[in-house]
Scaffold this motif. Structure first.
Motif, PDB file in Angstrom:
ATOM      1  N   UNK A 122       0.974  -1.414  -0.077  1.00  0.00           N
ATOM      2  CA  UNK A 122      -0.027   0.051  -0.082  1.00  0.00           C
ATOM      3  C   UNK A 122       0.739   1.195  -0.028  1.00  0.00           C
ATOM      4  N   UNK A 123       2.247   1.035   0.323  1.00  0.00           N
ATOM      5  CA  UNK A 123       3.137   2.122   0.274  1.00  0.00           C
ATOM      6  C   UNK A 123       4.430   1.770   0.279  1.00  0.00           C
ATOM      7  N   UNK A 124       5.362   2.429  -0.386  1.00  0.00           N
ATOM      8  CA  UNK A 124       6.685   2.047  -0.500  1.00  0.00           C
ATOM      9  C   UNK A 124       7.567   3.102  -0.163  1.00  0.00           C
ATOM     10  N   UNK A 125       8.492   2.640   0.531  1.00  0.00           N
ATOM     11  CA  UNK A 125       9.670   3.546   1.135  1.00  0.00           C
ATOM     12  C   UNK A 125      11.012   3.174   0.272  1.00  0.00           C
ATOM     13  N   UNK A 126      11.748   4.182  -0.243  1.00  0.00           N
ATOM     14  CA  UNK A 126      13.025   4.180  -0.854  1.00  0.00           C
ATOM     15  C   UNK A 126      14.128   4.371  -0.013  1.00  0.00           C
ATOM     16  N   UNK A 127      14.776   3.311   0.304  1.00  0.00           N
ATOM     17  CA  UNK A 127      15.928   3.793   1.139  1.00  0.00           C
ATOM     18  C   UNK A 127      17.590   3.854   0.304  1.00  0.00           C
ATOM     19  N   UNK A 128      18.219   4.874   0.573  1.00  0.00           N
ATOM     20  CA  UNK A 128      19.519   4.978   0.013  1.00  0.00           C
ATOM     21  C   UNK A 128      20.567   5.701   0.667  1.00  0.00           C
ATOM     22  N   UNK A 129      21.599   4.985   1.052  1.00  0.00           N
ATOM     23  CA  UNK A 129      22.531   5.863   2.006  1.00  0.00           C
ATOM     24  C   UNK A 129      21.979   5.948   3.562  1.00  0.00           C
ATOM     25  N   UNK A 130      21.277   5.008   3.803  1.00  0.00           N
ATOM     26  CA  UNK A 130      20.793   5.067   5.187  1.00  0.00           C
ATOM     27  C   UNK A 130      19.702   6.080   5.428  1.00  0.00           C
ATOM     28  N   UNK A 131      19.007   6.750   4.571  1.00  0.00           N
ATOM     29  CA  UNK A 131      18.030   7.532   4.437  1.00  0.00           C
ATOM     30  C   UNK A 131      16.855   7.225   3.788  1.00  0.00           C
ATOM     31  N   UNK A 132      15.562   7.649   4.193  1.00  0.00           N
ATOM     32  CA  UNK A 132      14.359   7.641   3.143  1.00  0.00           C
ATOM     33  C   UNK A 132      14.461   8.552   2.220  1.00  0.00           C
ATOM     34  N   UNK A 133      14.550   8.289   0.861  1.00  0.00           N
ATOM     35  CA  UNK A 133      14.773   9.532  -0.014  1.00  0.00           C
ATOM     36  C   UNK A 133      13.632   9.674  -0.525  1.00  0.00           C
ATOM     37  N   UNK A 134      12.350   8.702  -0.584  1.00  0.00           N
ATOM     38  CA  UNK A 134      11.278   9.043  -1.277  1.00  0.00           C
ATOM     39  C   UNK A 134      10.353   7.720  -0.709  1.00  0.00           C
ATOM     40  N   UNK A 135       9.013   8.115  -0.574  1.00  0.00           N
ATOM     41  CA  UNK A 135       7.871   7.255  -0.130  1.00  0.00           C
ATOM     42  C   UNK A 135       6.429   7.551  -0.704  1.00  0.00           C
ATOM     43  N   UNK A 136       5.576   6.674  -1.037  1.00  0.00           N
ATOM     44  CA  UNK A 136       4.380   7.046  -1.402  1.00  0.00           C
ATOM     45  C   UNK A 136       3.620   5.703  -1.875  1.00  0.00           C
ATOM     46  N   UNK A 153       8.785   8.082 -10.252  1.00  0.00           N
ATOM     47  CA  UNK A 153       9.561   8.602  -9.022  1.00  0.00           C
ATOM     48  C   UNK A 153      10.030  10.025  -9.132  1.00  0.00           C
ATOM     49  N   UNK A 154      10.256  10.458  -8.022  1.00  0.00           N
ATOM     50  CA  UNK A 154      10.735  12.227  -8.362  1.00  0.00           C
ATOM     51  C   UNK A 154      12.264  12.087  -7.790  1.00  0.00           C
ATOM     52  N   UNK A 155      12.669  11.281  -7.147  1.00  0.00           N
ATOM     53  CA  UNK A 155      14.331  11.490  -6.824  1.00  0.00           C
ATOM     54  C   UNK A 155      15.098  10.758  -7.997  1.00  0.00           C
ATOM     55  N   UNK A 156      16.227  11.198  -8.366  1.00  0.00           N
ATOM     56  CA  UNK A 156      17.073  10.805  -9.369  1.00  0.00           C
ATOM     57  C   UNK A 156      17.653   9.389  -8.887  1.00  0.00           C
TER      58      UNK A 156
END
Length: 264
Positions: A209-223, A232-235
């Protein structure tokens, strides 16, 4: 139901999780995706106390985890694990126990259920995952997909409110991935919440129902998956999904991936 605030994890001088804050609600299936080494499995393991962390908090209902060793947090970890089940990537079934024996082990020794009560419930769960005819088989006699379903039944035997799953499709062929999606979709309709680490985008699209994108130990995008995985909005997310070339210019605008800590 689960709230993470400022979660930070360091390992041998590397920052694995860099101040992550997130919420995982009831009746929700959240997929954790992103490049390898981004912190996905470490975050998952922090949610039920399998990993310690250096800063921040994890709250599950009224129970809290704070930085510190497992011994200092033992009571809270025990309470959280009554509510949050975990299915490991390698399943970790007891080789000397049958499928049914694996499922009834924890209810008998942790919840003090009688053999009769645990067995009755265990058979119900093996039927739910399509293994009624395999309850007397040992792990060495089961296929990878069957072992995985035993592991799911074992986690469900503790009646968790949330199921954490680490790369559940990693050892499955496409047909078995489809069968797993069907099983988990049915559990979702029955009210089970899930947080799933996956590299299988079909799985995330179909179940989450929701996706979190992790990169470098941070959440860079979700929705919602229809937005994050399709537009996706983040490159760095676009590069991970293969929607843009992952060239030097793209990589230089984001921090390098942090390594994940080893299992333990």
């Amino acid at each position: 139901m689960i709230e993470v605030r400022g979660l930070t994890k360091r390992y041998e001088g590397r920052t694995i999780l860099d101040g992550i804050s997130a919420q995982f609600g009831r009746d929700e299936v959240v997929a954790l995706v992103g490049p390898s080494g981004g912190g996905k499995s470490t975050l998952l393991r922090c949610l039920n106390g399998l990993e310690t962390f250096d800063a921040g908090t994890v709250q599950v209902g009224e129970h809290h985890l704070s930085p510190g060793g497992a011994k200092a947090r033992g009571k809270e970890i025990w309470s959280i694990r009554q509510r949050v089940g975990f299915v490991f990537q390698q399943w970790h079934l007891f080789s000397h126990r049958t499928a049914l024996g694996n499922v009834i082990e924890a209810p008998m020794h942790v919840k003090r259920q009688s053999l009769r009560e645990a067995t009755e419930r265990g058979r119900e769960l093996l039927a739910k995952v399509g293994l009624s005819n395999r309850e007397e088989a040992y792990p060495s006699e089961l296929s990878g997909g069957e072992q995985q379903r035993v592991a799911i039944a074992r986690a469900l035997a503790m009646n968790p409110e949330v199921l954490l799953m680490d790369e559940p499709t990693s050892a499955l062929d496409p047909e078995r991935v489809g069968a797993l999606i069907t099983l988990l979709a049915r559990l979702r309709t029955e009210g089970l919440s899930m947080v799933v680490v996956t590299h299988e985008m079909r799985f995330a699209h179909a179940l989450a129902s929701r996706v979190l994108v992790l990169h470098g130990g941070r959440i860079i995008e979700e929705g919602p998956p229809g937005e994050v995985l399709a537009r996706p909005q983040h490159e760095r997310t676009r590069a991970f999904l293969g929607l843009t070339p992952s060239g030097v210019a793209t990589a230089s605008k984001s921090p390098p991936p942090a390594g994940e800590s080893p299992p333990g």
